[in-house]
Design a protein around this motif. Structure first.
Motif, PDB file in Angstrom:
ATOM      1  N   THR A  89       0.849  -1.175   0.000  1.00  0.00           N
ATOM      2  CA  THR A  89       0.000   0.000   0.000  1.00  0.00           C
ATOM      3  C   THR A  89       0.887   1.227   0.000  1.00  0.00           C
ATOM      4  O   THR A  89       2.014   1.189   0.500  1.00  0.00           O
ATOM      5  CB  THR A  89      -0.965   0.001   1.207  1.00  0.00           C
ATOM      6  OG1 THR A  89      -1.881   1.083   1.074  1.00  0.00           O
ATOM      7  CG2 THR A  89      -0.210   0.158   2.509  1.00  0.00           C
ATOM      8  N   LYS A  90       0.384   2.299  -0.580  1.00  0.00           N
ATOM      9  CA  LYS A  90       1.127   3.552  -0.673  1.00  0.00           C
ATOM     10  C   LYS A  90       0.362   4.608   0.100  1.00  0.00           C
ATOM     11  O   LYS A  90      -0.846   4.770  -0.092  1.00  0.00           O
ATOM     12  CB  LYS A  90       1.259   3.944  -2.136  1.00  0.00           C
ATOM     13  CG  LYS A  90       1.981   5.239  -2.364  1.00  0.00           C
ATOM     14  CD  LYS A  90       2.343   5.503  -3.812  1.00  0.00           C
ATOM     15  CE  LYS A  90       1.214   5.490  -4.772  1.00  0.00           C
ATOM     16  NZ  LYS A  90       1.582   5.896  -6.137  1.00  0.00           N
ATOM     17  N   SER A  91       1.060   5.315   0.977  1.00  0.00           N
ATOM     18  CA  SER A  91       0.417   6.332   1.798  1.00  0.00           C
ATOM     19  C   SER A  91       1.029   7.698   1.515  1.00  0.00           C
ATOM     20  O   SER A  91       2.248   7.847   1.463  1.00  0.00           O
ATOM     21  CB  SER A  91       0.573   5.994   3.284  1.00  0.00           C
ATOM     22  OG  SER A  91       0.033   7.029   4.068  1.00  0.00           O
ATOM     23  N   HIS A  92       0.170   8.675   1.377  1.00  0.00           N
ATOM     24  CA  HIS A  92       0.617  10.057   1.206  1.00  0.00           C
ATOM     25  C   HIS A  92       0.417  10.856   2.490  1.00  0.00           C
ATOM     26  O   HIS A  92       0.702  12.042   2.518  1.00  0.00           O
ATOM     27  CB  HIS A  92      -0.151  10.725   0.064  1.00  0.00           C
ATOM     28  CG  HIS A  92       0.179  10.149  -1.270  1.00  0.00           C
ATOM     29  ND1 HIS A  92       1.261  10.533  -1.995  1.00  0.00           N
ATOM     30  CD2 HIS A  92      -0.408   9.158  -1.991  1.00  0.00           C
ATOM     31  CE1 HIS A  92       1.312   9.859  -3.130  1.00  0.00           C
ATOM     32  NE2 HIS A  92       0.304   9.000  -3.143  1.00  0.00           N
ATOM     33  N   GLN A  93      -0.107  10.216   3.532  1.00  0.00           N
ATOM     34  CA  GLN A  93      -0.285  10.886   4.815  1.00  0.00           C
ATOM     35  C   GLN A  93       0.992  10.706   5.624  1.00  0.00           C
ATOM     36  O   GLN A  93       1.281   9.604   6.097  1.00  0.00           O
ATOM     37  CB  GLN A  93      -1.470  10.306   5.564  1.00  0.00           C
ATOM     38  CG  GLN A  93      -2.790  10.580   4.868  1.00  0.00           C
ATOM     39  CD  GLN A  93      -3.962  10.047   5.629  1.00  0.00           C
ATOM     40  OE1 GLN A  93      -3.834   9.117   6.412  1.00  0.00           O
ATOM     41  NE2 GLN A  93      -5.114  10.645   5.418  1.00  0.00           N
ATOM     42  N   ILE A  94       1.733  11.774   5.761  1.00  0.00           N
ATOM     43  CA  ILE A  94       3.049  11.742   6.384  1.00  0.00           C
ATOM     44  C   ILE A  94       3.048  12.641   7.611  1.00  0.00           C
ATOM     45  O   ILE A  94       2.412  13.701   7.617  1.00  0.00           O
ATOM     46  CB  ILE A  94       4.115  12.255   5.378  1.00  0.00           C
ATOM     47  CG1 ILE A  94       4.026  11.489   4.069  1.00  0.00           C
ATOM     48  CG2 ILE A  94       5.514  12.169   5.971  1.00  0.00           C
ATOM     49  CD1 ILE A  94       4.324  10.029   4.200  1.00  0.00           C
TER      50      ILE A  94
ATOM     51  N   GLU B  53       7.725  15.221   5.213  1.00  0.00           N
ATOM     52  CA  GLU B  53       7.040  15.417   3.941  1.00  0.00           C
ATOM     53  C   GLU B  53       7.913  15.025   2.738  1.00  0.00           C
ATOM     54  O   GLU B  53       7.402  14.597   1.709  1.00  0.00           O
ATOM     55  CB  GLU B  53       6.580  16.876   3.797  1.00  0.00           C
ATOM     56  CG  GLU B  53       5.481  17.267   4.753  1.00  0.00           C
ATOM     57  CD  GLU B  53       6.011  17.714   6.119  1.00  0.00           C
ATOM     58  OE1 GLU B  53       7.252  17.704   6.326  1.00  0.00           O
ATOM     59  OE2 GLU B  53       5.193  18.064   6.983  1.00  0.00           O
ATOM     60  N   LYS B  54       9.225  15.172   2.850  1.00  0.00           N
ATOM     61  CA  LYS B  54      10.116  14.841   1.737  1.00  0.00           C
ATOM     62  C   LYS B  54      10.116  13.343   1.428  1.00  0.00           C
ATOM     63  O   LYS B  54      10.517  12.937   0.358  1.00  0.00           O
ATOM     64  CB  LYS B  54      11.548  15.283   2.040  1.00  0.00           C
ATOM     65  CG  LYS B  54      11.723  16.781   2.068  1.00  0.00           C
ATOM     66  CD  LYS B  54      13.155  17.146   2.356  1.00  0.00           C
ATOM     67  CE  LYS B  54      13.308  18.658   2.423  1.00  0.00           C
ATOM     68  NZ  LYS B  54      14.675  19.044   2.785  1.00  0.00           N
ATOM     69  N   GLU B  55       9.691  12.538   2.376  1.00  0.00           N
ATOM     70  CA  GLU B  55       9.699  11.089   2.194  1.00  0.00           C
ATOM     71  C   GLU B  55       8.406  10.563   1.573  1.00  0.00           C
ATOM     72  O   GLU B  55       8.259   9.367   1.372  1.00  0.00           O
ATOM     73  CB  GLU B  55       9.952  10.398   3.528  1.00  0.00           C
ATOM     74  CG  GLU B  55      11.285  10.763   4.122  1.00  0.00           C
ATOM     75  CD  GLU B  55      11.524  10.128   5.475  1.00  0.00           C
ATOM     76  OE1 GLU B  55      10.798   9.183   5.825  1.00  0.00           O
ATOM     77  OE2 GLU B  55      12.431  10.586   6.171  1.00  0.00           O
TER      78      GLU B  55
END
Length: 133
Positions: free
Chosen positions: A60-65, A70-72
């Motif tokens: 799964t790919k998550s954009h909630q960091i 945020e750079k990761e």
């Protein structure tokens, strides 16, 4: 979050290597390692180091960091079946494009977090894709 050096020292064997228990009575593999078998209840278990290699079953790919990371973004998490038959959920690193299910992966040591109050760095196990296997 505060990093406590004594806690890291106590857990260094599990932070820097994958290990499991194998029951000498029924052969069950227990991960993470425990002092007793969770299948038959026997205390006759031995500690074994795992290969650290496996197959990516799903991801799964998550954009909630978290703030400061945020750079990761995005971060990937994979469901991995280790060669010893154990299935684990672990972070994936060095991923440029979406990985393919069935890809081979291996464990690697990476930075988990930094304590902002004292600068201590905690390392742990993550997984990366193996190109040619």
């Amino acid at each position: 979050m505060r990093i406590l050096p004594p806690k890291i020292w106590r857990n260094k064997d599990t932070h820097y290597a994958l290990s499991a228990s194998v029951c000498e009575k029924c052969g069950n593999v227990i991960f993470p390692a425990r002092a007793s078998c969770n299948k038959c209840g026997s205390f006759k278990v031995k500690l074994v180091k795992l290969s650290g290699k496996g197959t990516l079953l799903s991801f799964t790919k998550s954009h909630q960091i978290r703030t400061g990371y945020e750079k990761e973004s995005p971060v990937y998490f994979g469901l991995i079946r280790l060669d010893e038959g154990i299935e684990i959920l672990a972070p994936l690193v060095d991923v440029d494009d979406d990985p393919k299910d069935g890809s081979r992966v291996e464990a690697t040591i990476r930075r988990l977090r930094v304590d902002s109050s004292n600068g201590l760095i905690e390392y742990g196990t993550k997984f990366r894709l193996i190109e040619n296997e």
